[in-house]
Motif scaffolding. Sequence first.
Motif, PDB file in Angstrom:
ATOM      1  N   GLU A  61       0.829  -1.210   0.000  1.00  0.00           N
ATOM      2  CA  GLU A  61       0.000   0.000   0.000  1.00  0.00           C
ATOM      3  C   GLU A  61       0.864   1.260   0.000  1.00  0.00           C
ATOM      4  O   GLU A  61       0.569   2.216  -0.718  1.00  0.00           O
ATOM      5  CB  GLU A  61      -0.945  -0.014   1.201  1.00  0.00           C
ATOM      6  N   SER A  62       1.933   1.263   0.774  1.00  0.00           N
ATOM      7  CA  SER A  62       2.845   2.411   0.812  1.00  0.00           C
ATOM      8  C   SER A  62       3.523   2.598  -0.535  1.00  0.00           C
ATOM      9  O   SER A  62       3.694   3.726  -1.014  1.00  0.00           O
ATOM     10  CB  SER A  62       3.907   2.219   1.898  1.00  0.00           C
ATOM     11  N   TYR A  63       3.906   1.508  -1.166  1.00  0.00           N
ATOM     12  CA  TYR A  63       4.533   1.566  -2.492  1.00  0.00           C
ATOM     13  C   TYR A  63       3.570   2.183  -3.508  1.00  0.00           C
ATOM     14  O   TYR A  63       3.949   3.067  -4.277  1.00  0.00           O
ATOM     15  CB  TYR A  63       4.950   0.162  -2.927  1.00  0.00           C
ATOM     16  N   GLN A  64       2.336   1.725  -3.487  1.00  0.00           N
ATOM     17  CA  GLN A  64       1.334   2.222  -4.440  1.00  0.00           C
ATOM     18  C   GLN A  64       1.048   3.713  -4.216  1.00  0.00           C
ATOM     19  O   GLN A  64       0.906   4.473  -5.162  1.00  0.00           O
ATOM     20  CB  GLN A  64       0.035   1.421  -4.311  1.00  0.00           C
ATOM     21  N   ALA A 104       8.046 -12.159  -2.363  1.00  0.00           N
ATOM     22  CA  ALA A 104       6.624 -12.129  -2.723  1.00  0.00           C
ATOM     23  C   ALA A 104       6.197 -10.703  -3.022  1.00  0.00           C
ATOM     24  O   ALA A 104       5.435 -10.455  -3.976  1.00  0.00           O
ATOM     25  CB  ALA A 104       5.776 -12.724  -1.601  1.00  0.00           C
ATOM     26  N   LEU A 105       6.673  -9.757  -2.229  1.00  0.00           N
ATOM     27  CA  LEU A 105       6.362  -8.350  -2.485  1.00  0.00           C
ATOM     28  C   LEU A 105       6.958  -7.913  -3.816  1.00  0.00           C
ATOM     29  O   LEU A 105       6.287  -7.248  -4.613  1.00  0.00           O
ATOM     30  CB  LEU A 105       6.886  -7.466  -1.355  1.00  0.00           C
ATOM     31  N   LEU A 106       8.185  -8.303  -4.079  1.00  0.00           N
ATOM     32  CA  LEU A 106       8.818  -7.951  -5.341  1.00  0.00           C
ATOM     33  C   LEU A 106       8.058  -8.543  -6.530  1.00  0.00           C
ATOM     34  O   LEU A 106       7.830  -7.864  -7.536  1.00  0.00           O
ATOM     35  CB  LEU A 106      10.272  -8.410  -5.357  1.00  0.00           C
ATOM     36  N   ARG A 107       7.633  -9.812  -6.415  1.00  0.00           N
ATOM     37  CA  ARG A 107       6.836 -10.420  -7.485  1.00  0.00           C
ATOM     38  C   ARG A 107       5.537  -9.657  -7.705  1.00  0.00           C
ATOM     39  O   ARG A 107       5.116  -9.437  -8.844  1.00  0.00           O
ATOM     40  CB  ARG A 107       6.544 -11.891  -7.168  1.00  0.00           C
ATOM     41  N   LYS A 108       4.899  -9.236  -6.616  1.00  0.00           N
ATOM     42  CA  LYS A 108       3.657  -8.474  -6.733  1.00  0.00           C
ATOM     43  C   LYS A 108       3.902  -7.142  -7.435  1.00  0.00           C
ATOM     44  O   LYS A 108       3.129  -6.730  -8.303  1.00  0.00           O
ATOM     45  CB  LYS A 108       3.050  -8.251  -5.342  1.00  0.00           C
ATOM     46  N   ILE A 109       4.980  -6.474  -7.070  1.00  0.00           N
ATOM     47  CA  ILE A 109       5.330  -5.198  -7.712  1.00  0.00           C
ATOM     48  C   ILE A 109       5.586  -5.415  -9.203  1.00  0.00           C
ATOM     49  O   ILE A 109       5.157  -4.621 -10.036  1.00  0.00           O
ATOM     50  CB  ILE A 109       6.563  -4.569  -7.025  1.00  0.00           C
ATOM     51  N   ARG A 110       6.242  -6.491  -9.559  1.00  0.00           N
ATOM     52  CA  ARG A 110       6.585  -6.759 -10.957  1.00  0.00           C
ATOM     53  C   ARG A 110       5.389  -7.233 -11.788  1.00  0.00           C
ATOM     54  O   ARG A 110       5.255  -6.876 -12.938  1.00  0.00           O
ATOM     55  CB  ARG A 110       7.674  -7.836 -11.041  1.00  0.00           C
ATOM     56  N   ASN A 135       1.769  -7.520 -10.776  1.00  0.00           N
ATOM     57  CA  ASN A 135       0.401  -7.041 -10.560  1.00  0.00           C
ATOM     58  C   ASN A 135       0.073  -5.919 -11.540  1.00  0.00           C
ATOM     59  O   ASN A 135       0.831  -4.959 -11.668  1.00  0.00           O
ATOM     60  CB  ASN A 135       0.247  -6.558  -9.117  1.00  0.00           C
ATOM     61  N   LYS A 136      -1.043  -6.036 -12.216  1.00  0.00           N
ATOM     62  CA  LYS A 136      -1.445  -5.029 -13.206  1.00  0.00           C
ATOM     63  C   LYS A 136      -1.710  -3.668 -12.561  1.00  0.00           C
ATOM     64  O   LYS A 136      -1.694  -2.652 -13.222  1.00  0.00           O
ATOM     65  CB  LYS A 136      -2.679  -5.502 -13.964  1.00  0.00           C
ATOM     66  N   GLN A 137      -1.953  -3.651 -11.245  1.00  0.00           N
ATOM     67  CA  GLN A 137      -2.204  -2.414 -10.515  1.00  0.00           C
ATOM     68  C   GLN A 137      -0.921  -1.708 -10.077  1.00  0.00           C
ATOM     69  O   GLN A 137      -0.969  -0.575  -9.582  1.00  0.00           O
ATOM     70  CB  GLN A 137      -3.055  -2.703  -9.277  1.00  0.00           C
ATOM     71  N   SER A 138       0.210  -2.339 -10.246  1.00  0.00           N
ATOM     72  CA  SER A 138       1.481  -1.783  -9.785  1.00  0.00           C
ATOM     73  C   SER A 138       1.787  -0.443 -10.474  1.00  0.00           C
ATOM     74  O   SER A 138       1.702  -0.338 -11.691  1.00  0.00           O
ATOM     75  CB  SER A 138       2.615  -2.769 -10.069  1.00  0.00           C
ATOM     76  N   PRO A 148       6.169  -1.310 -12.277  1.00  0.00           N
ATOM     77  CA  PRO A 148       6.714  -2.671 -12.181  1.00  0.00           C
ATOM     78  C   PRO A 148       8.207  -2.738 -12.527  1.00  0.00           C
ATOM     79  O   PRO A 148       8.827  -3.772 -12.313  1.00  0.00           O
ATOM     80  CB  PRO A 148       5.887  -3.455 -13.198  1.00  0.00           C
ATOM     81  N   PHE A 149       8.789  -1.674 -13.016  1.00  0.00           N
ATOM     82  CA  PHE A 149      10.192  -1.683 -13.425  1.00  0.00           C
ATOM     83  C   PHE A 149      11.124  -1.022 -12.426  1.00  0.00           C
ATOM     84  O   PHE A 149      12.285  -0.798 -12.716  1.00  0.00           O
ATOM     85  CB  PHE A 149      10.343  -0.999 -14.792  1.00  0.00           C
ATOM     86  N   ILE A 150      10.623  -0.717 -11.237  1.00  0.00           N
ATOM     87  CA  ILE A 150      11.465  -0.075 -10.221  1.00  0.00           C
ATOM     88  C   ILE A 150      12.644  -0.963  -9.904  1.00  0.00           C
ATOM     89  O   ILE A 150      12.559  -2.168  -9.937  1.00  0.00           O
ATOM     90  CB  ILE A 150      10.666   0.275  -8.960  1.00  0.00           C
TER      91      ILE A 150
END
Length: 89
Positions: free
Chosen positions: A51-54, A73-79, A81-84, A87-89
């Motif tokens: 949530e903080s990342y978003q 798992a968080l990194l996979r979600k960032i990469r 998830n279509k809502q990210s 995703p390239f951070i």
Amino acid sequence: MSSEMRNYDFSQISVLVAEHNDYTRQTLRNILKTFNIGTVIESNDLDDAWESYQRAKPDLLFIDWAPSFDGMALLRKIRRNKQSVNPFI
């Protein structure tokens, strides 16, 4: 090589520190503040980190990777998830 030190301005950079250990998180925050990082966002929970990342859209991430804190798992979600937000951070 010049003996003059270059001055870098990191005051506009934001960093998210996702770390379950309070001491480690505090240490990272203090190091980042020493470099005059403008914004340091801290999280000790994966859901809160997402949530903080978003919300904050940080420039840099420090993510814990431990048996009790699955930073991968968080990194996979960032990469993936279509809502990210980035995703390239």
